[in-house]
Design a protein around this motif. Structure first.
Motif, mmCIF file in Angstrom:
data_model
loop_
_atom_site.group_PDB
_atom_site.id
_atom_site.type_symbol
_atom_site.label_atom_id
_atom_site.label_comp_id
_atom_site.label_asym_id
_atom_site.label_seq_id
_atom_site.Cartn_x
_atom_site.Cartn_y
_atom_site.Cartn_z
ATOM 1 N N MET A 19 0.838 -1.183 0.000
ATOM 2 C CA MET A 19 0.000 0.000 0.000
ATOM 3 C C MET A 19 0.892 1.258 0.000
ATOM 4 O O MET A 19 1.898 1.295 0.708
ATOM 5 N N GLY A 20 0.541 2.202 -0.794
ATOM 6 C CA GLY A 20 1.252 3.475 -0.785
ATOM 7 C C GLY A 20 2.447 3.533 -1.726
ATOM 8 O O GLY A 20 3.129 4.554 -1.811
ATOM 9 N N THR A 21 2.723 2.441 -2.441
ATOM 10 C CA THR A 21 3.884 2.449 -3.335
ATOM 11 C C THR A 21 3.589 3.184 -4.650
ATOM 12 O O THR A 21 4.522 3.552 -5.370
ATOM 13 N N GLY A 22 2.307 3.356 -4.950
ATOM 14 C CA GLY A 22 1.949 4.141 -6.142
ATOM 15 C C GLY A 22 1.317 3.335 -7.263
ATOM 16 O O GLY A 22 1.304 3.789 -8.413
ATOM 17 N N LYS A 23 0.746 2.175 -6.933
ATOM 18 C CA LYS A 23 0.128 1.333 -7.967
ATOM 19 C C LYS A 23 -1.001 2.089 -8.676
ATOM 20 O O LYS A 23 -1.038 2.172 -9.911
ATOM 21 N N THR A 24 -1.925 2.607 -7.884
ATOM 22 C CA THR A 24 -3.069 3.304 -8.477
ATOM 23 C C THR A 24 -2.590 4.536 -9.246
ATOM 24 O O THR A 24 -3.084 4.832 -10.346
ATOM 25 N N SER A 25 -1.615 5.218 -8.698
ATOM 26 C CA SER A 25 -1.099 6.425 -9.359
ATOM 27 C C SER A 25 -0.470 6.095 -10.711
ATOM 28 O O SER A 25 -0.612 6.859 -11.674
ATOM 29 N N PHE A 35 -2.228 12.818 -12.166
ATOM 30 C CA PHE A 35 -1.564 12.459 -10.914
ATOM 31 C C PHE A 35 -2.172 13.274 -9.785
ATOM 32 O O PHE A 35 -2.448 14.464 -9.948
ATOM 33 N N ASP A 37 -1.599 14.240 -5.641
ATOM 34 C CA ASP A 37 -0.713 14.158 -4.479
ATOM 35 C C ASP A 37 -1.377 13.427 -3.324
ATOM 36 O O ASP A 37 -0.700 12.832 -2.495
ATOM 37 N N GLN A 39 -3.700 10.774 -3.415
ATOM 38 C CA GLN A 39 -4.472 9.699 -4.035
ATOM 39 C C GLN A 39 -5.215 8.937 -2.937
ATOM 40 O O GLN A 39 -4.618 8.459 -1.994
ATOM 41 N N ASN A 123 9.293 2.774 -8.058
ATOM 42 C CA ASN A 123 8.514 4.009 -8.268
ATOM 43 C C ASN A 123 8.979 5.135 -7.328
ATOM 44 O O ASN A 123 9.701 4.901 -6.373
ATOM 45 N N LYS A 124 8.514 6.326 -7.624
ATOM 46 C CA LYS A 124 8.812 7.560 -6.877
ATOM 47 C C LYS A 124 10.263 8.004 -7.093
ATOM 48 O O LYS A 124 10.938 8.454 -6.175
HETATM 49 P P1 GDP Z 1 -1.131 2.438 -3.909
HETATM 50 O O1 GDP Z 1 -1.636 2.252 -2.508
HETATM 51 O O2 GDP Z 1 0.021 1.531 -4.196
HETATM 52 O O3 GDP Z 1 -2.201 2.358 -4.943
HETATM 53 O O4 GDP Z 1 -0.494 3.904 -3.977
HETATM 54 P P2 GDP Z 1 -1.197 5.264 -4.456
HETATM 55 O O5 GDP Z 1 -1.212 5.350 -5.923
HETATM 56 O O6 GDP Z 1 -2.493 5.421 -3.751
HETATM 57 O O7 GDP Z 1 -0.128 6.342 -3.949
HETATM 58 C C1 GDP Z 1 0.171 6.485 -2.564
HETATM 59 C C2 GDP Z 1 0.728 7.887 -2.311
HETATM 60 O O8 GDP Z 1 1.965 8.046 -2.990
HETATM 61 C C3 GDP Z 1 -0.189 9.007 -2.839
HETATM 62 O O9 GDP Z 1 -0.131 10.087 -1.947
HETATM 63 C C4 GDP Z 1 0.444 9.384 -4.165
HETATM 64 O O10 GDP Z 1 0.207 10.740 -4.506
HETATM 65 C C5 GDP Z 1 1.915 9.139 -3.883
HETATM 66 N N1 GDP Z 1 2.679 8.768 -5.092
HETATM 67 C C6 GDP Z 1 2.390 7.808 -5.995
HETATM 68 N N2 GDP Z 1 3.328 7.752 -6.962
HETATM 69 C C7 GDP Z 1 4.242 8.700 -6.649
HETATM 70 C C8 GDP Z 1 5.472 9.132 -7.256
HETATM 71 O O11 GDP Z 1 5.923 8.655 -8.294
HETATM 72 N N3 GDP Z 1 6.157 10.138 -6.612
HETATM 73 C C9 GDP Z 1 5.703 10.702 -5.448
HETATM 74 N N4 GDP Z 1 6.436 11.667 -4.913
HETATM 75 N N5 GDP Z 1 4.557 10.316 -4.866
HETATM 76 C C10 GDP Z 1 3.839 9.336 -5.451
#
Ligand code: GDP
Ligand code: MG
Length: 175
Positions: A19-25, A35, A37, A39, A123-124
């Motif tokens: 969770m939080g790694t950026g899958k959905t993003s 995108f 910030d 999500q 990611n990130k």
């Molecule tokens: P998921 O739980 O894996 O689906 O992750 P989310 O897509 O919900 O992203 C979790 C958080 O990380 C959110 O606040 C996003 O804005 C942030 N985030 C996702 N991708 C990136 C990235 O490439 N860079 C940065 N700085 N933040 C990111």
């Protein structure tokens, strides 16, 4: 659009990772070019489609994003069933997510599909100043497990299209 005589491949793609790694993003960046910030954690199963043409084929992706079940460190078998490609995501600013990515890869390998196209995504990349995981470590792990490695940023869009193009190319070659 498909070129005349070009083959069309329908491919289920699943996303894994903590969770939080950026899958959905990553998916929203790829599918909608957006995108956020802040999500929201995905609620309910999320399903997206996107079409990509590469030289060898036109690939229709059915993209399955998690609905937050990764919180429990495993996903239902139906999530994986029939998948042709899998994207395992970690966050370069968190060693924990890289350690967990290895567990997600093990879970994928238990599904027992030797033809699965697998990507390891660091990611990130925009958070380089907070980096905890060196790309060499990601590359090494990917190589050991028959995956390709790519560093992305859903935020800056770096390598997001490249990730899906590479998957499409590999799917086209495998068909
Ligand atoms: P998921 O739980 O894996 O689906 O992750 P989310 O897509 O919900 O992203 C979790 C958080 O990380 C959110 O606040 C996003 O804005 C942030 N985030 C996702 N991708 C990136 C990235 O490439 N860079 C940065 N700085 N933040 C990111
Ligand atoms: Mg999500």
């Amino acid at each position: 659009m498909a070129r005349p005589g070009n083959k069309i491949i329908q491919a289920k793609l699943v996303l894994l990772g903590d969770m939080g790694t950026g899958k959905t993003s990553l998916v929203l960046r790829f599918v909608k070019g957006q995108f956020f910030d802040h999500q929201e954690p995905t609620i309910g199963a999320a399903f997206f489609t996107q079409i990509l043409s590469v030289t060898e084929a036109t690939v229709k992706f059915d993209i399955w994003d998690t609905a937050g079940q990764e919180r429990y460190h495993s996903l239902a078998p139906m999530y994986y069933r029939g998948a042709a490609a899998a994207v395992v995501v970690y966050d370069i600013s968190s060693t924990d997510t890289f350690v967990r990515a290895k567990k997600w890869v093990q879970e994928l390998q238990r599904q027992g599909n030797p033809n699965l196209v697998m990507a390891l995504v660091a990611n990130k990349s925009d958070l380089d100043s907070k980096r905890e995981v060196e790309n060499e470590d990601g590359e090494h792990f990917a190589q050991e497990n028959g995956m390709f490695f790519i560093e992305t940023s859903a935020k800056s869009a770096q390598n997001v299209n490249e990730l899906f193009y590479e998957i499409a190319k590999r799917l086209a070659r495998a068909c």
